[in-house]
Scaffold this motif. Structure first.
Motif, PDB file in Angstrom:
ATOM      1  N   GLY A 160      45.121  18.121  27.429  1.00 40.00           N
ATOM      2  CA  GLY A 160      43.861  18.820  27.259  1.00 40.00           C
ATOM      3  C   GLY A 160      42.904  18.100  26.331  1.00 40.00           C
ATOM      4  O   GLY A 160      43.148  16.990  25.870  1.00 40.00           O
ATOM      5  N   LYS A 161      41.796  18.782  26.046  1.00 41.40           N
ATOM      6  CA  LYS A 161      40.683  18.170  25.330  1.00 41.40           C
ATOM      7  C   LYS A 161      40.464  18.726  23.929  1.00 41.40           C
ATOM      8  O   LYS A 161      39.494  18.360  23.254  1.00 41.40           O
ATOM      9  CB  LYS A 161      39.403  18.342  26.151  1.00 41.40           C
ATOM     10  CG  LYS A 161      39.474  17.665  27.522  1.00 41.40           C
ATOM     11  CD  LYS A 161      38.201  17.876  28.312  1.00 41.40           C
ATOM     12  CE  LYS A 161      38.287  17.198  29.679  1.00 41.40           C
ATOM     13  NZ  LYS A 161      37.039  17.411  30.484  1.00 41.40           N
ATOM     14  N   ALA A 162      41.349  19.605  23.481  1.00 43.73           N
ATOM     15  CA  ALA A 162      41.198  20.197  22.156  1.00 43.73           C
ATOM     16  C   ALA A 162      42.578  20.517  21.597  1.00 43.73           C
ATOM     17  O   ALA A 162      43.595  20.441  22.303  1.00 43.73           O
ATOM     18  CB  ALA A 162      40.342  21.459  22.221  1.00 43.73           C
ATOM     19  N   ALA A 163      42.600  20.861  20.317  1.00 44.13           N
ATOM     20  CA  ALA A 163      43.882  21.146  19.666  1.00 44.13           C
ATOM     21  C   ALA A 163      43.651  21.976  18.417  1.00 44.13           C
ATOM     22  O   ALA A 163      42.554  21.991  17.848  1.00 44.13           O
ATOM     23  CB  ALA A 163      44.599  19.846  19.306  1.00 44.13           C
ATOM     24  N   VAL A 164      44.716  22.656  18.007  1.00 42.88           N
ATOM     25  CA  VAL A 164      44.773  23.279  16.685  1.00 42.88           C
ATOM     26  C   VAL A 164      45.887  22.569  15.931  1.00 42.88           C
ATOM     27  O   VAL A 164      47.036  22.570  16.383  1.00 42.88           O
ATOM     28  CB  VAL A 164      45.044  24.793  16.754  1.00 42.88           C
ATOM     29  CG1 VAL A 164      45.031  25.398  15.349  1.00 42.88           C
ATOM     30  CG2 VAL A 164      44.018  25.491  17.641  1.00 42.88           C
ATOM     31  N   GLU A 223      48.138  22.210  21.774  1.00 40.19           N
ATOM     32  CA  GLU A 223      47.274  21.407  22.629  1.00 40.19           C
ATOM     33  C   GLU A 223      46.602  22.328  23.642  1.00 40.19           C
ATOM     34  O   GLU A 223      47.276  23.131  24.303  1.00 40.19           O
ATOM     35  CB  GLU A 223      48.096  20.326  23.324  1.00 40.19           C
ATOM     36  CG  GLU A 223      48.739  19.361  22.338  1.00 40.19           C
ATOM     37  CD  GLU A 223      49.874  18.571  22.938  1.00 40.19           C
ATOM     38  OE1 GLU A 223      49.644  17.922  23.982  1.00 40.19           O
ATOM     39  OE2 GLU A 223      50.995  18.592  22.377  1.00 40.19           O
ATOM     40  N   LEU A 224      45.272  22.204  23.778  1.00 34.49           N
ATOM     41  CA  LEU A 224      44.470  23.155  24.535  1.00 34.49           C
ATOM     42  C   LEU A 224      43.738  22.477  25.684  1.00 34.49           C
ATOM     43  O   LEU A 224      43.277  21.340  25.551  1.00 34.49           O
ATOM     44  CB  LEU A 224      43.441  23.824  23.615  1.00 34.49           C
ATOM     45  CG  LEU A 224      43.977  24.385  22.299  1.00 34.49           C
ATOM     46  CD1 LEU A 224      42.828  24.963  21.470  1.00 34.49           C
ATOM     47  CD2 LEU A 224      45.057  25.438  22.532  1.00 34.49           C
ATOM     48  N   GLU A 225      43.607  23.198  26.777  1.00 34.40           N
ATOM     49  CA  GLU A 225      42.947  22.664  27.969  1.00 34.40           C
ATOM     50  C   GLU A 225      41.513  22.239  27.679  1.00 34.40           C
ATOM     51  O   GLU A 225      41.089  21.149  28.034  1.00 34.40           O
ATOM     52  CB  GLU A 225      42.953  23.719  29.075  1.00 34.40           C
ATOM     53  CG  GLU A 225      42.354  23.268  30.388  1.00 34.40           C
ATOM     54  CD  GLU A 225      43.246  22.290  31.124  1.00 34.40           C
ATOM     55  OE1 GLU A 225      42.697  21.396  31.789  1.00 34.40           O
ATOM     56  OE2 GLU A 225      44.473  22.416  31.028  1.00 34.40           O
ATOM     57  N   PRO A 262      45.737  31.888  28.216  1.00 29.95           N
ATOM     58  CA  PRO A 262      45.136  30.896  29.120  1.00 29.95           C
ATOM     59  C   PRO A 262      44.502  29.747  28.334  1.00 29.95           C
ATOM     60  O   PRO A 262      43.775  29.963  27.365  1.00 29.95           O
ATOM     61  CB  PRO A 262      44.087  31.707  29.879  1.00 29.95           C
ATOM     62  CG  PRO A 262      44.603  33.115  29.848  1.00 29.95           C
ATOM     63  CD  PRO A 262      45.258  33.260  28.503  1.00 29.95           C
ATOM     64  N   GLY A 263      44.788  28.534  28.756  1.00 23.90           N
ATOM     65  CA  GLY A 263      44.226  27.364  28.103  1.00 23.90           C
ATOM     66  C   GLY A 263      45.159  26.678  27.134  1.00 23.90           C
ATOM     67  O   GLY A 263      44.910  25.532  26.741  1.00 23.90           O
ATOM     68  N   CYS A 294      40.142  21.428  16.574  1.00 26.39           N
ATOM     69  CA  CYS A 294      39.723  20.041  16.810  1.00 26.39           C
ATOM     70  C   CYS A 294      39.340  19.762  18.260  1.00 26.39           C
ATOM     71  O   CYS A 294      39.844  20.400  19.186  1.00 26.39           O
ATOM     72  CB  CYS A 294      40.866  19.082  16.461  1.00 26.39           C
ATOM     73  SG  CYS A 294      41.612  19.334  14.833  1.00 26.39           S
ATOM     74  N   ARG A 295      38.512  18.756  18.397  1.00 26.01           N
ATOM     75  CA  ARG A 295      38.313  18.096  19.688  1.00 26.01           C
ATOM     76  C   ARG A 295      39.207  16.855  19.733  1.00 26.01           C
ATOM     77  O   ARG A 295      39.383  16.174  18.711  1.00 26.01           O
ATOM     78  CB  ARG A 295      36.856  17.687  19.873  1.00 26.01           C
ATOM     79  CG  ARG A 295      35.893  18.866  19.952  1.00 26.01           C
ATOM     80  CD  ARG A 295      34.486  18.381  20.217  1.00 26.01           C
ATOM     81  NE  ARG A 295      33.513  19.460  20.162  1.00 26.01           N
ATOM     82  CZ  ARG A 295      33.158  20.224  21.210  1.00 26.01           C
ATOM     83  NH1 ARG A 295      33.723  20.000  22.393  1.00 26.01           N
ATOM     84  NH2 ARG A 295      32.268  21.178  21.078  1.00 26.01           N
ATOM     85  N   THR A 296      39.778  16.587  20.897  1.00 28.78           N
ATOM     86  CA  THR A 296      40.589  15.384  21.068  1.00 28.78           C
ATOM     87  C   THR A 296      39.656  14.215  21.335  1.00 28.78           C
ATOM     88  O   THR A 296      39.048  14.112  22.401  1.00 28.78           O
ATOM     89  CB  THR A 296      41.584  15.559  22.223  1.00 28.78           C
ATOM     90  OG1 THR A 296      42.415  16.699  21.962  1.00 28.78           O
ATOM     91  CG2 THR A 296      42.459  14.324  22.370  1.00 28.78           C
TER      92      THR A 296
END
Length: 229
Positions: A5-9, A61-63, A39-40, A99-101
């Protein structure tokens, strides 16, 4: 380990020894499945510090970046279960970065991880990023390593702290985060200490303060694991 995915915590915290057993049970058997049902959410991993018996690193890790402000996620953050409500006050020294990846290279899930937090010097953001990305691409292919990633904190504009945050108290946040993963902990350590020391990072546009952490994989889960429960 390539990020999904394109983002994360990204989160760091400590748990006192007397709470570790219950924490592991709750986090593995209730909290991770709860998060993977949102979702995500693509993958969660928990890492135990190899230097400090009380410290952990957790990565979701997030979509998409929008998952951070989705109704499914905010509903969970504002309605913690009774067990979560009990455990949240024991998350000490919480650092939580949304965060953004920015860059992600590699594949698979490794067993060793280095986390490096840093900040760009004033006016050096582009210079620092331009230097970091090819270095991470190169490191991901080295023997002993499996992944190299850059996360950049971009906290969503929210109206108020969530219920979980209120239970924990104030959370700190990192700025830029480098993650290096691998199957050989010595090589992971050498790569992090050499390429990402304070002096090395300062030479390419970072501020002086750099914080490193060293971890081993404790548990990981994806949404597909829920079907096996």
């Amino acid at each position: 380990m390539s990020l999904l995915g394109k983002a994360a915590v990204a989160m760091w915290w400590s748990v006192s020894p007397e709470r570790r057993s219950e924490f592991g049970d709750w986090h593995s058997h209730e909290h991770f499945p709860e998060r993977m049902n949102i979702p995500g959410f693509r993958r969660g991993s928990r890492w135990t510090s190899t230097r400090d018996a009380e410290s952990f690193f957790v990565l979701y890790e997030l979509e998409q970046y929008d998952t951070l402000t989705s109704k499914g996620y905010l509903d969970r953050l504002n309605a913690p279960t009774p067990w979560s409500t009990k455990m949240m006050p024991h998350h000490r020294n919480m650092v939580r970065s949304q965060c953004r990846t920015a860059a992600s290279f590699g594949g698979g899930v490794a067993t060793s991880l280095a986390t490096i937090t840093l900040s760009p010097a004033d006016g050096k953001e582009a210079e620092l990023r331009t230097a970091l990305v090819p270095a991470l691409r190169e490191l991901a292919l080295k023997p002993g390593l499996t992944g190299a990633h850059l996360l950049i904190t971009d906290t969503p504009k929210t109206s108020a702290p969530t219920t979980e945050q209120q239970i924990r108290g104030s959370d700190a946040a990192a700025d830029w985060i480098v993650l290096l993963s691998g199957y050989d902990p010595d090589i992971v350590q050498d790569a992090a200490s050499g390429r990402f020391s304070a002096s090395a990072l300062r030479s390419i546009g970072a501020e002086e303060t750099v914080v490193m952490g060293w971890y081993r994989l404790a548990f990981t889960m994806t949404p597909s694991d829920l079907a096996l429960a």
